[in-house]
Design a protein around this motif. Structure first.
Motif, PDB file in Angstrom:
ATOM      1  N   VAL A 212       0.877  -1.053  -0.068  1.00 28.92           N
ATOM      2  CA  VAL A 212      -0.134   0.107  -0.093  1.00 28.92           C
ATOM      3  C   VAL A 212       0.930   1.197   0.094  1.00 28.92           C
ATOM      4  CG1 VAL A 212      -1.681   1.303   1.406  1.00 28.92           C
ATOM      5  CG2 VAL A 212      -1.954  -1.038   0.939  1.00 28.92           C
ATOM      6  N   ASP A 213       1.943   1.424   0.823  1.00 30.76           N
ATOM      7  CA  ASP A 213       2.916   2.188   0.751  1.00 30.76           C
ATOM      8  C   ASP A 213       3.573   2.518  -0.538  1.00 30.76           C
ATOM      9  OD1 ASP A 213       2.207   3.037   3.611  1.00 30.76           O
ATOM     10  OD2 ASP A 213       3.626   1.444   4.263  1.00 30.76           O
ATOM     11  N   ARG A 214       3.807   1.428  -1.142  1.00 31.89           N
ATOM     12  CA  ARG A 214       4.855   1.495  -2.371  1.00 31.89           C
ATOM     13  C   ARG A 214       3.784   2.125  -3.322  1.00 31.89           C
ATOM     14  NH1 ARG A 214       6.487  -3.460  -0.961  1.00 31.89           N
ATOM     15  NH2 ARG A 214       5.369  -4.588  -2.478  1.00 31.89           N
ATOM     16  N   LEU A 215       2.589   1.685  -3.455  1.00 31.24           N
ATOM     17  CA  LEU A 215       1.861   2.116  -4.459  1.00 31.24           C
ATOM     18  C   LEU A 215       1.167   3.442  -4.270  1.00 31.24           C
ATOM     19  CD1 LEU A 215      -0.181  -1.140  -5.241  1.00 31.24           C
ATOM     20  CD2 LEU A 215       0.931   0.163  -6.929  1.00 31.24           C
ATOM     21  N   ALA A 216       0.865   3.834  -2.952  1.00 26.56           N
ATOM     22  CA  ALA A 216       0.563   5.487  -2.616  1.00 26.56           C
ATOM     23  C   ALA A 216       1.691   6.292  -2.849  1.00 26.56           C
ATOM     24  CB  ALA A 216      -0.047   5.388  -1.280  1.00 26.56           C
ATOM     25  N   ASP A 217       2.861   5.869  -2.649  1.00 25.59           N
ATOM     26  CA  ASP A 217       4.068   6.865  -3.054  1.00 25.59           C
ATOM     27  C   ASP A 217       3.927   6.983  -4.591  1.00 25.59           C
ATOM     28  OD1 ASP A 217       4.697   6.984  -0.525  1.00 25.59           O
ATOM     29  OD2 ASP A 217       6.290   5.480  -0.638  1.00 25.59           O
TER      30      ASP A 217
END
Length: 263
Positions: free
Chosen positions: A74-79
């Motif tokens: 989620v963090d990788r994609l949100a970034d």
């Protein structure tokens, strides 16, 4: 509290089936979409193409929902998206073992994939949304088996029931931040997970289902799309059953000669 969460979505398990249909629909409604796949690289490439054909950006990450660091996707994609407005937890798995034959490894694998994964992704997404301060939407795809038992699916049913209750608790905790949390509970849908192609949905007879056929992935995606939109601002902690009325049939058996009979 803003109700204009950014049109930036993450859909897990978007390489096929309900996830693919959801990502495509959200792209049609102006969302950039972060996509995840487990092993189907061809499927996720198709989804990315569909998103981009609709004029939206897509980003793809591999994802194992059963991994202890599942939330990191989620963090990788949100970034990459530049923020996050909607998370749809679709990735899941099933099994077919009676309880007396169900080994602990299978039990744990199914619970890790169907409950731990959505928990971690929701937690990471919620932290982002709270920090951004624009509200948001979390939608968990459970199953009609969130509410109804099924022979040979104890781990799956337990995980889906757990995800249904997690949805409610999270809805309660996140309401003050303008984030709604809801579940969509599909019945039998024509997808690779049920061993069918989506085009078969309208051409198969299901005498045990009031509507008389399996569901199409688009029929589930449309409910998810509603819950992802500002139109559902006052809906939270709910579970929407999308099953053609299957769950209404508890008091009926099917006798092929005479049609419906009461049990």
């Amino acid at each position: 509290m803003s109700n204009h969460h950014p049109r930036l979505a993450i859909v897990t398990g978007s390489d096929s089936g309900i996830g693919q249909a959801t990502a495509t629909l959200l792209a049609s409604e102006g969302f950039d979409v972060g996509l995840t796949f487990h092993s189907d690289e061809e499927g996720i490439r198709r989804t990315a193409e569909e998103v981009e054909r609709r004029g939206q950006r897509s980003f793809v990450e591999p994802f194992d929902a059963s991994s202890p660091d599942a939330g990191a996707v989620v963090d990788r994609l949100a970034d990459q998206l530049g923020g996050l407005g909607v998370l749809v937890n679709v990735a899941g798995t099933g099994h077919s073992d009676r309880v007396l034959d169900l080994d602990l490894d299978t039990w744990r694998r199914v619970l890790a994939t169907d409950l731990d994964g959505p928990f971690l992704c929701s937690q990471h997404a919620a932290r982002r949304m709270v920090q951004q301060g624009d509200g948001g939407r979390i939608i968990n795809v459970t199953s009609v088996h969130e509410h109804l038992p099924r022979l040979g699916a104890a781990a799956y049913c337990s995980a889906k029931a757990g995800l249904g209750m997690f949805t409610k608790v999270l809805a309660l905790e996140l309401a003050e931040h303008g984030i709604t949390v809801n579940a969509v509970a599909p019945g039998e849908i024509s997808t690779p997970m049920t061993g069918q192609d989506e085009s078969e949905a309208y051409h198969q007879e299901r005498p045990g289902n009031p509507v008389g056929r399996p569901g199409h992935v688009a029929e589930v995606a449309s409910v998810i799309g509603f819950l992802a939109s500002p139109r559902s601002a006052y809906v939270t902690g709910s579970s929407y059953t999308v099953d053609g009325g299957l769950s209404l049939m508890a008091a009926h058996g099917h006798d092929t000669a005479t049609g419906w009979r009461e049990i």
